[in-house]
Design a protein around this motif. Structure first.
Motif, short mmCIF file in Angstrom:
data_model
loop_
_atom_site.label_atom_id
_atom_site.label_comp_id
_atom_site.label_asym_id
_atom_site.label_seq_id
_atom_site.Cartn_x
_atom_site.Cartn_y
_atom_site.Cartn_z
N PHE A 13 2.42 1.73 -3.45
CA PHE A 13 1.46 2.31 -4.41
C PHE A 13 1.26 3.81 -4.13
N ARG A 14 1.13 4.16 -2.85
CA ARG A 14 0.93 5.59 -2.51
C ARG A 14 2.14 6.42 -2.90
N GLY B 10 0.84 -1.21 0.00
CA GLY B 10 0.00 0.00 0.00
C GLY B 10 0.87 1.25 0.00
N TYR C 99 -7.72 2.11 -8.54
CA TYR C 99 -8.25 1.00 -7.75
C TYR C 99 -8.33 1.37 -6.28
N MET C 100 -7.28 2.03 -5.78
CA MET C 100 -7.23 2.38 -4.35
C MET C 100 -8.40 3.29 -3.97
N ARG D 91 -13.82 -1.99 0.73
CA ARG D 91 -12.55 -2.58 1.17
C ARG D 91 -12.78 -3.79 2.09
N GLY E 109 0.36 -6.10 3.99
CA GLY E 109 -0.56 -5.77 2.89
C GLY E 109 -0.36 -6.62 1.65
N PHE E 110 0.52 -7.57 1.72
CA PHE E 110 0.77 -8.54 0.65
C PHE E 110 1.09 -9.86 1.30
N GLU F 162 -10.82 -1.13 -4.31
CA GLU F 162 -10.58 -2.39 -5.02
C GLU F 162 -9.11 -2.76 -4.94
N LEU F 163 -8.80 -4.01 -5.22
CA LEU F 163 -7.40 -4.42 -5.28
C LEU F 163 -6.80 -4.04 -6.63
P1 AMP Z 1 -3.11 -0.65 2.43
O1 AMP Z 1 -2.28 0.54 2.72
O2 AMP Z 1 -2.36 -1.95 2.64
O3 AMP Z 1 -4.44 -0.65 3.13
O4 AMP Z 1 -3.44 -0.63 0.86
C1 AMP Z 1 -4.14 0.44 0.29
C2 AMP Z 1 -4.68 0.03 -1.09
O5 AMP Z 1 -3.60 -0.31 -1.95
C3 AMP Z 1 -5.59 -1.18 -1.09
O6 AMP Z 1 -6.91 -0.86 -0.76
C4 AMP Z 1 -5.44 -1.66 -2.52
O7 AMP Z 1 -6.18 -0.86 -3.41
C5 AMP Z 1 -3.97 -1.39 -2.80
N1 AMP Z 1 -3.13 -2.56 -2.43
C6 AMP Z 1 -2.20 -2.63 -1.44
N2 AMP Z 1 -1.64 -3.84 -1.39
C7 AMP Z 1 -2.23 -4.58 -2.36
C8 AMP Z 1 -2.09 -5.93 -2.81
N3 AMP Z 1 -1.25 -6.79 -2.22
N4 AMP Z 1 -2.87 -6.32 -3.84
C9 AMP Z 1 -3.72 -5.49 -4.45
N5 AMP Z 1 -3.92 -4.23 -4.07
C10 AMP Z 1 -3.18 -3.76 -3.03
#
Ligand code: AMP
Length: 186
Positions: free
Chosen positions: A35-36, A32, A52-53, A140, A85-86, A57-58
């Motif tokens: 991606f941010r 996460g 997606y975020m 989520r 998160g993975f 969604e994933l």
């Molecule tokens: P998090 O900070 O882990 O809550 O992740 C925030 C957002 O990033 C999630 O709601 C997804 O949209 C995306 N994301 C993070 N990790 C994954 C992952 N392993 N697979 C798919 N999307 C992810």
């Protein structure tokens, strides 16, 4: 040692991951955050992920898995990682297993931070920011139940799952996590 921190949105994974990674001397890898960071930097990956975020969604598996594998190839990941998160899907878990097997490693333990549905709702309502619309939050949670919760059985069958009570003070959760890793009293 390679560890996974698993749990629903609002379980406190992020906070705990930082503590546990530091104590265990592992690289903290949070997809996460990655991606941010990409979204802030305006990369193509970031722009794609943001779509997606934003709706809870994933991000598609192929993109997420590729990003994670590149991260695991960096030198600091060689001594072990704490994944936060993975994986979020069984397909991601299988890709991780394959990648670690190639380097004669494995997922050693999966720490599941358990929090009741009622407590999650309460925490997420408090945490809600303007960019976290209520629809995004409930989406989520549904995505977690449908796509990520099956990982509990996946790792339980492999004998790797440890359940931690997430409804305690943050310090008590950290203590329980470290105790599950044999690092009691830290
Ligand atoms: P998090 O900070 O882990 O809550 O992740 C925030 C957002 O990033 C999630 O709601 C997804 O949209 C995306 N994301 C993070 N990790 C994954 C992952 N392993 N697979 C798919 N999307 C992810």
């Amino acid at each position: 040692m390679n560890l996974i921190l698993l749990g629903p949105p609002g379980a406190g994974k992020g906070t705990q991951a930082v503590q546990v990674a530091a104590t265990m001397g592992l690289a903290h890898v949070a997809t996460g955050d990655m991606f941010r960071d990409n979204a802030r930097a305006g990369t193509n990956l970031g722009r794609l992920a943001q779509q997606y975020m934003e709706c809870g969604e994933l991000v598609p598996d192929t993109i997420t898995i590729q990003m994670l594998l590149e991260r695991l190839a960096r030198p600091d990941a060689a001594r072990g990682v704490l994944l936060d998160g993975f994986p979020r899907t069984v397909e991601q878990a299988q890709a991780l297993d394959r990648a670690l097997r190639e380097r004669k490693q494995q997922v050693d333990l999966v720490l599941l931070i358990e929090v009741s549905e009622a407590e999650i709702q309460k925490r997420l309502a408090l945490r809600a920011r303007t960019d976290d619309a209520p629809e995004t939050i409930s989406r989520r949670l549904r995505v977690y139940d449908a796509q990520t919760a099956p990982l509990i059985a996946y790792y339980d069958h492999a004998g790797k799952l440890r359940r931690i009570n997430g409804e305690q003070a943050p310090e008590a959760v950290t203590h329980a996590l470290l105790a599950a890793l044999g690092r009691d009293g830290q």
